[in-house]
Design a protein around this motif. Structure first.
Motif, PDB file in Angstrom:
ATOM      1  N   VAL A 154      -8.987   5.742 -14.718  1.00 10.14           N
ATOM      2  CA  VAL A 154      -7.559   5.494 -14.573  1.00 10.14           C
ATOM      3  C   VAL A 154      -7.242   5.282 -13.101  1.00 10.14           C
ATOM      4  O   VAL A 154      -7.640   6.063 -12.241  1.00 10.14           O
ATOM      5  CB  VAL A 154      -6.737   6.680 -15.131  1.00 10.14           C
ATOM      6  CG1 VAL A 154      -5.252   6.449 -14.878  1.00 10.14           C
ATOM      7  CG2 VAL A 154      -7.015   6.861 -16.615  1.00 10.14           C
ATOM      8  N   SER A 155      -6.542   4.183 -12.810  1.00 12.75           N
ATOM      9  CA  SER A 155      -6.245   3.852 -11.422  1.00 12.75           C
ATOM     10  C   SER A 155      -4.862   4.347 -11.024  1.00 12.75           C
ATOM     11  O   SER A 155      -3.920   4.305 -11.811  1.00 12.75           O
ATOM     12  CB  SER A 155      -6.327   2.337 -11.224  1.00 12.75           C
ATOM     13  OG  SER A 155      -5.897   1.976  -9.933  1.00 12.75           O
ATOM     14  N   ASN A 156      -4.746   4.819  -9.793  1.00 17.86           N
ATOM     15  CA  ASN A 156      -3.455   5.210  -9.239  1.00 17.86           C
ATOM     16  C   ASN A 156      -2.836   4.086  -8.419  1.00 17.86           C
ATOM     17  O   ASN A 156      -1.817   4.269  -7.779  1.00 17.86           O
ATOM     18  CB  ASN A 156      -3.615   6.451  -8.361  1.00 17.86           C
ATOM     19  CG  ASN A 156      -4.004   7.672  -9.182  1.00 17.86           C
ATOM     20  OD1 ASN A 156      -3.501   7.866 -10.281  1.00 17.86           O
ATOM     21  ND2 ASN A 156      -4.913   8.477  -8.656  1.00 17.86           N
ATOM     22  N   ALA A 157      -3.496   2.920  -8.416  1.00 18.41           N
ATOM     23  CA  ALA A 157      -3.009   1.797  -7.624  1.00 18.41           C
ATOM     24  C   ALA A 157      -1.870   1.085  -8.333  1.00 18.41           C
ATOM     25  O   ALA A 157      -1.913   0.873  -9.541  1.00 18.41           O
ATOM     26  CB  ALA A 157      -4.145   0.811  -7.358  1.00 18.41           C
ATOM     27  N   ASP A 158      -0.851   0.729  -7.585  1.00 20.09           N
ATOM     28  CA  ASP A 158       0.265  -0.064  -8.080  1.00 20.09           C
ATOM     29  C   ASP A 158       0.181  -1.462  -7.489  1.00 20.09           C
ATOM     30  O   ASP A 158      -0.412  -1.673  -6.431  1.00 20.09           O
ATOM     31  CB  ASP A 158       1.604   0.571  -7.680  1.00 20.09           C
ATOM     32  CG  ASP A 158       1.828   1.911  -8.368  1.00 20.09           C
ATOM     33  OD1 ASP A 158       1.442   2.025  -9.551  1.00 20.09           O
ATOM     34  OD2 ASP A 158       2.379   2.813  -7.726  1.00 20.09           O
ATOM     35  N   TRP A 159       0.793  -2.425  -8.197  1.00 19.91           N
ATOM     36  CA  TRP A 159       0.816  -3.788  -7.678  1.00 19.91           C
ATOM     37  C   TRP A 159       1.751  -3.853  -6.476  1.00 19.91           C
ATOM     38  O   TRP A 159       2.911  -3.478  -6.559  1.00 19.91           O
ATOM     39  CB  TRP A 159       1.296  -4.764  -8.767  1.00 19.91           C
ATOM     40  CG  TRP A 159       1.249  -6.194  -8.312  1.00 19.91           C
ATOM     41  CD1 TRP A 159       2.265  -6.923  -7.769  1.00 19.91           C
ATOM     42  CD2 TRP A 159       0.108  -7.051  -8.326  1.00 19.91           C
ATOM     43  NE1 TRP A 159       1.841  -8.192  -7.458  1.00 19.91           N
ATOM     44  CE2 TRP A 159       0.513  -8.299  -7.789  1.00 19.91           C
ATOM     45  CE3 TRP A 159      -1.221  -6.884  -8.751  1.00 19.91           C
ATOM     46  CZ2 TRP A 159      -0.363  -9.377  -7.648  1.00 19.91           C
ATOM     47  CZ3 TRP A 159      -2.090  -7.971  -8.625  1.00 19.91           C
ATOM     48  CH2 TRP A 159      -1.662  -9.193  -8.087  1.00 19.91           C
ATOM     49  N   ARG A 160       1.207  -4.323  -5.340  1.00 23.17           N
ATOM     50  CA  ARG A 160       1.983  -4.414  -4.107  1.00 23.17           C
ATOM     51  C   ARG A 160       2.618  -5.788  -4.001  1.00 23.17           C
ATOM     52  O   ARG A 160       1.947  -6.809  -4.035  1.00 23.17           O
ATOM     53  CB  ARG A 160       1.080  -4.188  -2.898  1.00 23.17           C
ATOM     54  CG  ARG A 160       0.441  -2.809  -2.837  1.00 23.17           C
ATOM     55  CD  ARG A 160       1.369  -1.770  -2.311  1.00 23.17           C
ATOM     56  NE  ARG A 160       1.770  -2.021  -0.930  1.00 23.17           N
ATOM     57  CZ  ARG A 160       2.519  -1.205  -0.222  1.00 23.17           C
ATOM     58  NH1 ARG A 160       2.972  -0.075  -0.773  1.00 23.17           N
ATOM     59  NH2 ARG A 160       2.835  -1.493   1.006  1.00 23.17           N
ATOM     60  N   ARG A 161       3.925  -5.828  -3.897  1.00 27.66           N
ATOM     61  CA  ARG A 161       4.615  -7.101  -3.718  1.00 27.66           C
ATOM     62  C   ARG A 161       4.438  -7.600  -2.284  1.00 27.66           C
ATOM     63  O   ARG A 161       4.491  -6.827  -1.341  1.00 27.66           O
ATOM     64  CB  ARG A 161       6.107  -6.948  -4.026  1.00 27.66           C
ATOM     65  CG  ARG A 161       6.387  -6.663  -5.495  1.00 27.66           C
ATOM     66  CD  ARG A 161       7.873  -6.715  -5.777  1.00 27.66           C
ATOM     67  NE  ARG A 161       8.162  -6.490  -7.179  1.00 27.66           N
ATOM     68  CZ  ARG A 161       8.128  -7.439  -8.109  1.00 27.66           C
ATOM     69  NH1 ARG A 161       7.816  -8.680  -7.763  1.00 27.66           N
ATOM     70  NH2 ARG A 161       8.400  -7.160  -9.363  1.00 27.66           N
ATOM     71  N   THR A 162       4.222  -8.912  -2.161  1.00 26.99           N
ATOM     72  CA  THR A 162       4.080  -9.493  -0.828  1.00 26.99           C
ATOM     73  C   THR A 162       5.446  -9.919  -0.311  1.00 26.99           C
ATOM     74  O   THR A 162       6.430  -9.996  -1.063  1.00 26.99           O
ATOM     75  CB  THR A 162       3.149 -10.713  -0.879  1.00 26.99           C
ATOM     76  OG1 THR A 162       3.718 -11.700  -1.756  1.00 26.99           O
ATOM     77  CG2 THR A 162       1.762 -10.313  -1.396  1.00 26.99           C
ATOM     78  N   THR A 163       5.510 -10.217   0.976  1.00 25.12           N
ATOM     79  CA  THR A 163       6.782 -10.641   1.569  1.00 25.12           C
ATOM     80  C   THR A 163       7.112 -12.084   1.222  1.00 25.12           C
ATOM     81  O   THR A 163       8.263 -12.503   1.340  1.00 25.12           O
ATOM     82  CB  THR A 163       6.739 -10.484   3.099  1.00 25.12           C
ATOM     83  OG1 THR A 163       5.634 -11.242   3.620  1.00 25.12           O
ATOM     84  CG2 THR A 163       6.577  -9.022   3.493  1.00 25.12           C
TER      85      THR A 163
END
Length: 202
Positions: free
Chosen positions: A5-14
């Protein structure tokens, strides 16, 4: 083996896709060439890439053989490996499309479910499935890499079209029959399709 299980979230770019469209001057999509080995997928994909380049449209070809030299070099040709192979290529295609490029994919991708799974990653109209149609007899006659001969002699197990199935697309956007048409004519047809759908400009 279940993934952790990953704790990573999708990071939005600028920057967003519209910013990249504006920079490039054109939209993006994935052109997914599917068909038997020897059907002409790579040849046709390369011809389309040259035409895109001539129009100053940014693209990149993801050839199935090339991908298996690096990203997917740990995968074999069992059904589960084939599925993972297509999943990874689909994910890379999605990244290229999000970057504003035309992802030009040339790989056998034998299973309809796997191709449909990749299609589901994209918005309507962004995944263009191109069935490079050619009979198994003609593909075997051509045999540009000698693979059919090796498969017949038992050197290559699970070879698509012989020992393993190929499921033709049911409703692809385009069908290119390489037994009856030239590469140049088919490339022109694909470019016309892209132009009609306003993918070559903003």
């Amino acid at each position: 083996m279940q993934p952790e299980v990953s704790n990573a979230d999708w990071r939005r770019t600028t920057l967003n896709i519209r910013d990249r469209y504006a920079l490039n001057g054109h939209r993006s999509c994935v052109l997914w060439f599917t068909g038997l080995s020897g059907a002409g997928k790579s040849t046709l994909a390369a011809a389309v890439e040259r035409k895109l380049y001539a129009l100053r449209i940014r693209s990149y070809v993801l050839d199935g053989d090339n991908i298996r030299q690096g990203l997917n070099k740990n995968l074999g040709f069992a059904p589960e490996d084939r599925t993972e192979n297509i999943r990874r290529i689909g994910e890379v295609s999605k990244l290229l499309s999000d970057a504003g490029l035309f992802a030009v994919v040339a790989c056998i991708s034998p299973y309809k479910a796997d191709r449909d799974s990749v299609r589901s990653m994209f918005r309507e109209g962004e995944f263009i499935e191109i069935y490079v149609k050619c009979s198994i007899e003609e593909c075997e006659r051509r045999d540009p890499k000698g693979l059919y001969q090796k498969a017949r002699s038992g050197e290559i197990p699970n070879f698509t079209g012989l020992a393993a199935p190929y499921e033709p697309p049911v409703n692809p956007e385009l069908i290119m029959d390489t037994e009856t048409r030239s590469i140049a004519a088919m490339a022109d047809t694909i470019m016309q399709y892209l132009e009609e759908r306003e993918l070559l400009s903003l």
